[in-house]
Design a protein around this motif. Sequence first.
Motif, mmCIF file in Angstrom:
data_model
loop_
_atom_site.group_PDB
_atom_site.id
_atom_site.type_symbol
_atom_site.label_atom_id
_atom_site.label_comp_id
_atom_site.label_asym_id
_atom_site.label_seq_id
_atom_site.Cartn_x
_atom_site.Cartn_y
_atom_site.Cartn_z
ATOM 1 N N ALA A 1 -43.304 68.128 -31.826
ATOM 2 C CA ALA A 1 -42.979 68.254 -33.251
ATOM 3 C C ALA A 1 -44.190 68.007 -34.138
ATOM 4 N N ASP A 2 -44.988 67.004 -33.819
ATOM 5 C CA ASP A 2 -46.166 66.698 -34.643
ATOM 6 C C ASP A 2 -47.209 67.806 -34.542
ATOM 7 N N THR B 1 -46.083 77.617 -36.148
ATOM 8 C CA THR B 1 -44.907 76.865 -35.710
ATOM 9 C C THR B 1 -44.383 75.877 -36.753
ATOM 10 N N ALA B 2 -45.019 75.794 -37.906
ATOM 11 C CA ALA B 2 -44.644 74.779 -38.905
ATOM 12 C C ALA B 2 -43.235 74.958 -39.445
ATOM 13 N N ALA B 3 -42.700 76.171 -39.371
ATOM 14 C CA ALA B 3 -41.360 76.430 -39.917
ATOM 15 C C ALA B 3 -40.247 76.143 -38.925
ATOM 16 N N ARG B 4 -40.585 75.667 -37.734
ATOM 17 C CA ARG B 4 -39.546 75.332 -36.766
ATOM 18 C C ARG B 4 -38.687 74.178 -37.301
ATOM 19 N N PRO B 5 -37.450 74.036 -36.821
ATOM 20 C CA PRO B 5 -36.511 73.078 -37.421
ATOM 21 C C PRO B 5 -37.015 71.644 -37.543
ATOM 22 N N VAL B 6 -37.666 71.111 -36.492
ATOM 23 C CA VAL B 6 -38.082 69.709 -36.541
ATOM 24 C C VAL B 6 -39.283 69.503 -37.460
ATOM 25 N N ARG C 1 -35.763 70.058 -41.107
ATOM 26 C CA ARG C 1 -34.345 70.416 -41.134
ATOM 27 C C ARG C 1 -33.551 69.714 -40.033
ATOM 28 N N MET C 2 -34.278 69.063 -39.115
ATOM 29 C CA MET C 2 -33.628 68.387 -37.998
ATOM 30 C C MET C 2 -34.481 67.203 -37.576
ATOM 31 N N ASP C 3 -33.840 66.098 -37.199
ATOM 32 C CA ASP C 3 -34.606 64.957 -36.704
ATOM 33 C C ASP C 3 -34.904 65.144 -35.222
ATOM 34 N N ARG C 4 -35.927 64.456 -34.752
ATOM 35 C CA ARG C 4 -36.384 64.638 -33.378
ATOM 36 C C ARG C 4 -35.329 64.204 -32.361
#
Length: 304
Positions: free
Chosen positions: A71-72, A80-85, A89-92
């Motif tokens: 995620a980081d 990849t910055a727009a991915r959910p985590v 939009r979503m927690d890890r």
Amino acid sequence: MESGQTLPLPADWRDFFALTKPRVMTLVIFTGICGLLAAPGTIHPVIAFTAILCIAVGAGGAAALNQWWEADLDAGMKRTAARPVPAGRMDRTSARDFGFALSGGSVFTMGLGVGWLAAAILAFSIFYYAWIYTVWLKPRTPQNIVIGGGAGAFPPLIGWIAVTGDITLMPVLLFLIIFMWTPPHFWALALFVQIDYAKVGIPMMPVVAGERSTRHQIAAYAVALLPVTLAPWWIGGAGVIYGVTALVLGLVFAALSIKVGLRVSVPSDGMKPEKQLFKFSILYLFVLFGMLVIDRLATVQGWQ
């Protein structure tokens, strides 16, 4: 919470679906189906559907675990910055739990509904991608794609095992085709997104070894791939329909790769040959495995 601040919207089903990397899953499902349909023998349609569903869900689970762990890194790359985590939009934790649930559920269902050998290979493929590639190889070595390529090579092997219940030379060759295809396919992409990888410290081949070395290795792997794709024909595991297709596709793939490999300096063309190679490599694998199924059908029907 300070006045004026708003909480991020909770993740919805689209975010969870995005965690499964649906574009990648398309290729996983397709090669799994091809492995299943090309295998000798018969399988009940319900069991066949269960096998492909488990392959898809297992791949989705591995992809979710990959995005949980990275995620980081994903947050630092434009691609990849727009991915959910990373997009918030979503927690890890949700991504992690979703990944483990899909992975465990797919393996358990495969074992009960199809067979435990297929389930064991599926479990290892998930572990291979989520741990060996994501956690161990990717941040440590420019050979991450070479060794990690095995992660995406399991679906046709699993599909074949779902029908036959054992491992023979033919499904191993299908595994090797994707294994050898992965480096030129992915390095073509890495050449025109290498700034992203360099920014977050991922040692992809263009970042560590340079563009020239990467281009040479792309050409070398594409040339080496050709006899591997022809091997099913040579051993009698596939017929002339597949063999001729593999030869033609392999020569085109090698030609495009050599064109990329011989480029000493890249003009301001937006890396057009590299992008052409990347796009063709996807078409290449779809057509090659599709013709394997058509070849099998032709053999069963006595057309060749």
